[in-house]
Design a protein around this motif. Structure first.
Motif, PDB file in Angstrom:
ATOM      1  N   LEU A 111      -6.274  -8.999  -2.832  1.00  0.00           N
ATOM      2  CA  LEU A 111      -6.939  -8.226  -3.874  1.00  0.00           C
ATOM      3  C   LEU A 111      -6.611  -6.753  -3.685  1.00  0.00           C
ATOM      4  CD1 LEU A 111      -8.961  -7.881  -6.234  1.00  0.00           C
ATOM      5  CD2 LEU A 111     -10.771  -7.703  -4.505  1.00  0.00           C
ATOM      6  N   VAL A 112      -6.149  -6.100  -4.744  1.00  0.00           N
ATOM      7  CA  VAL A 112      -5.832  -4.680  -4.696  1.00  0.00           C
ATOM      8  C   VAL A 112      -6.711  -3.944  -5.700  1.00  0.00           C
ATOM      9  CG1 VAL A 112      -4.045  -2.921  -4.932  1.00  0.00           C
ATOM     10  CG2 VAL A 112      -3.446  -5.200  -4.060  1.00  0.00           C
ATOM     11  N   GLU A 113      -7.593  -3.075  -5.202  1.00  0.00           N
ATOM     12  CA  GLU A 113      -8.392  -2.210  -6.067  1.00  0.00           C
ATOM     13  C   GLU A 113      -7.561  -0.940  -6.282  1.00  0.00           C
ATOM     14  OE1 GLU A 113     -12.989  -0.675  -6.627  1.00  0.00           O
ATOM     15  OE2 GLU A 113     -12.352  -1.348  -4.648  1.00  0.00           O
ATOM     16  N   VAL A 114      -6.906  -0.858  -7.420  1.00  0.00           N
ATOM     17  CA  VAL A 114      -5.871   0.151  -7.664  1.00  0.00           C
ATOM     18  C   VAL A 114      -6.444   1.559  -7.745  1.00  0.00           C
ATOM     19  CG1 VAL A 114      -4.049   0.896  -9.247  1.00  0.00           C
ATOM     20  CG2 VAL A 114      -4.397  -1.553  -8.791  1.00  0.00           C
ATOM     21  N   PHE A 115      -7.563   1.713  -8.443  1.00  0.00           N
ATOM     22  CA  PHE A 115      -8.251   3.008  -8.553  1.00  0.00           C
ATOM     23  C   PHE A 115      -9.569   2.863  -7.794  1.00  0.00           C
ATOM     24  CE2 PHE A 115      -5.639   2.427 -12.364  1.00  0.00           C
ATOM     25  CZ  PHE A 115      -4.904   3.602 -12.397  1.00  0.00           C
ATOM     26  N   GLY A 116      -9.507   3.058  -6.478  1.00  0.00           N
ATOM     27  CA  GLY A 116     -10.604   2.654  -5.604  1.00  0.00           C
ATOM     28  C   GLY A 116     -11.938   3.336  -5.855  1.00  0.00           C
ATOM     29  N   GLY A 117     -11.924   4.673  -5.994  1.00  0.00           N
ATOM     30  CA  GLY A 117     -13.180   5.384  -6.233  1.00  0.00           C
ATOM     31  C   GLY A 117     -14.249   5.069  -5.204  1.00  0.00           C
ATOM     32  N   VAL A 159      -7.564  -2.724   3.952  1.00  0.00           N
ATOM     33  CA  VAL A 159      -6.399  -1.851   4.065  1.00  0.00           C
ATOM     34  C   VAL A 159      -6.627  -0.641   3.152  1.00  0.00           C
ATOM     35  CG1 VAL A 159      -3.906  -1.642   3.741  1.00  0.00           C
ATOM     36  CG2 VAL A 159      -4.895  -3.832   4.508  1.00  0.00           C
ATOM     37  N   ILE A 160      -6.506   0.568   3.688  1.00  0.00           N
ATOM     38  CA  ILE A 160      -6.762   1.783   2.919  1.00  0.00           C
ATOM     39  C   ILE A 160      -5.441   2.478   2.617  1.00  0.00           C
ATOM     40  CG2 ILE A 160      -7.917   4.040   2.912  1.00  0.00           C
ATOM     41  CD1 ILE A 160     -10.040   2.799   4.754  1.00  0.00           C
ATOM     42  N   GLU A 161      -5.172   2.675   1.319  1.00  0.00           N
ATOM     43  CA  GLU A 161      -3.932   3.313   0.876  1.00  0.00           C
ATOM     44  C   GLU A 161      -4.244   4.567   0.064  1.00  0.00           C
ATOM     45  OE1 GLU A 161      -0.898   2.593   1.629  1.00  0.00           O
ATOM     46  OE2 GLU A 161      -0.505   0.423   1.668  1.00  0.00           O
ATOM     47  N   ASN A 162      -3.339   5.526   0.118  1.00  0.00           N
ATOM     48  CA  ASN A 162      -3.472   6.789  -0.621  1.00  0.00           C
ATOM     49  C   ASN A 162      -2.183   7.003  -1.416  1.00  0.00           C
ATOM     50  OD1 ASN A 162      -3.286  10.274   0.341  1.00  0.00           O
ATOM     51  ND2 ASN A 162      -4.309   9.431  -1.451  1.00  0.00           N
ATOM     52  N   ARG A 163      -2.031   6.229  -2.514  1.00  0.00           N
ATOM     53  CA  ARG A 163      -0.799   6.236  -3.287  1.00  0.00           C
ATOM     54  C   ARG A 163      -1.091   6.409  -4.782  1.00  0.00           C
ATOM     55  NH1 ARG A 163       3.877   3.215  -1.164  1.00  0.00           N
ATOM     56  NH2 ARG A 163       3.542   2.619   1.006  1.00  0.00           N
ATOM     57  N   ASP A 164      -0.085   6.843  -5.507  1.00  0.00           N
ATOM     58  CA  ASP A 164      -0.138   6.824  -6.957  1.00  0.00           C
ATOM     59  C   ASP A 164      -0.221   5.367  -7.421  1.00  0.00           C
ATOM     60  OD1 ASP A 164       0.577   8.487  -9.586  1.00  0.00           O
ATOM     61  OD2 ASP A 164       1.727   6.620  -9.645  1.00  0.00           O
ATOM     62  N   PHE A 165      -0.917   5.128  -8.533  1.00  0.00           N
ATOM     63  CA  PHE A 165      -1.108   3.745  -8.998  1.00  0.00           C
ATOM     64  C   PHE A 165       0.220   3.047  -9.254  1.00  0.00           C
ATOM     65  CE2 PHE A 165      -0.947   6.137 -12.994  1.00  0.00           C
ATOM     66  CZ  PHE A 165      -0.176   5.329 -13.810  1.00  0.00           C
ATOM     67  N   ARG A 166       1.230   3.782  -9.660  1.00  0.00           N
ATOM     68  CA  ARG A 166       2.541   3.180  -9.936  1.00  0.00           C
ATOM     69  C   ARG A 166       3.124   2.591  -8.653  1.00  0.00           C
ATOM     70  NH1 ARG A 166       1.791   7.991 -12.271  1.00  0.00           N
ATOM     71  NH2 ARG A 166       2.026   8.217 -14.530  1.00  0.00           N
ATOM     72  N   ASP A 167       3.021   3.357  -7.569  1.00  0.00           N
ATOM     73  CA  ASP A 167       3.556   2.895  -6.281  1.00  0.00           C
ATOM     74  C   ASP A 167       2.786   1.686  -5.762  1.00  0.00           C
ATOM     75  OD1 ASP A 167       5.391   4.962  -6.290  1.00  0.00           O
ATOM     76  OD2 ASP A 167       4.093   6.312  -5.146  1.00  0.00           O
TER      77      ASP A 167
END
Length: 282
Positions: free
Chosen positions: A39-45, A173-181
């Motif tokens: 599961l990927v929460e793309v715009f985590g907030g 897993v914590i990511e700090n990326r643009d949604f496209r990436d």
């Protein structure tokens, strides 16, 4: 995992996340997965969905947000919650302190370490009205008006709630990326993307301290037409108008549901309603 504690549903009072319709969201997200999925929460907030996702279905959960202060905060929740809570318990709940922190965020102080950044973000979001005021844009100090409601006490309860919920972040897993990436990197036949994008235009700046354009929105929609995995997109009907030609009803599943405008707090009046649109490819 233990049940979500009743003290708080979201660790920070960040706009969005829709904890009040959490069951409705989770029902749809779970339906996208047959077997084991990522599961990927793309715009985590606020991270609400990543936090409560069903680990029996999703053995990998990814929280992503473009804002490095948010991702730093959740990294500290994951790695060092006790020390973070200790810092927060000693901070005074006061309008003057709120102003100092807002100024620190406005000036973009680069000398702050990860723990300091996490503590000040928690304070900034949880001491402003509805969390609006993040990064120093809009909002105002949350102070007590009605008897029986004490914002200072509520702030300390949120600190305790953070400790209760910290265990749920250990396997995220914590990511700090643009949604496209993030979509390109994690796309697979076993991936479920949940997308709750920022409002476009001035509302994005006011609520999230960032800019999200119509071009960004349409880029996201185009990417979703090509993913190998499954996706659930949540927008309001006004936003859907900009992408309905890219994600049209008939080719994709489009559901429209009337919901309460949760951020609409008007003294002496009921919150207004709006139309929520769910778009999915399953």
């Amino acid at each position: 995992m233990c049940p979500i504690p009743v003290t708080v549903k979201k660790i920070i009072n960040f706009p969005g996340g829709d904890a009040h319709i959490g069951n409705e969201l989770l029902m749809r997200i779970n339906a996208a997965c047959s077997g084991k999925c990522t599961l990927v929460e793309v715009f985590g907030g606020s991270g609400y969905i990543a936090q409560v996702a069903d680990r029996s279905k999703f053995d990998t959960v990814v929280y992503n947000d473009i804002n490095d202060k948010l991702t730093t905060f959740y990294r500290m929740v994951k790695e060092n919650p006790q020390e973070l809570a200790t810092w927060l318990m000693f901070l005074p709940y006061a309008r003057s302190f709120n102003k100092i922190i807002m100024e620190l965020f406005r000036t973009g102080n680069k000398e702050l370490g990860a723990l300091e950044t996490a503590a000040l973000l928690f304070y900034a979001v949880n001491s402003t009205l509805s969390g609006i005021g993040f990064m120093g844009h809009g909002g105002g100090f949350a102070y007590t008006i009605k008897p029986g409601r004490n914002h200072a006490v509520a702030f300390k309860s949120r600190v305790q709630g953070m400790l209760e919920l910290a265990s749920r972040w250990r396997d995220i897993v914590i990511e700090n990326r643009d949604f496209r990436d993030i979509i390109r990197v994690y796309d697979s036949a076993y991936t479920v993307f949940y997308l709750d994008p920022p409002f476009i235009g001035y509302r994005a700046k006011r609520y999230y301290g960032t800019v999200f354009t119509v071009g960004d929105l349409r880029d996201m929609a185009q990417l979703l037409t090509r993913v190998e995995g499954r996706f659930l997109l949540k927008v309001d009907d006004e936003t859907y108008e900009y992408i309905k030609d890219v994600l049209p009803e008939g080719k994709f599943k489009v559901e429209k549901v009337e919901e309460t405008l949760f951020l609409d707090k008007r003294r002496g009046k009921k919150r207004r309603m709006y139309v929520l649109v769910f778009v999915s490819n399953f």
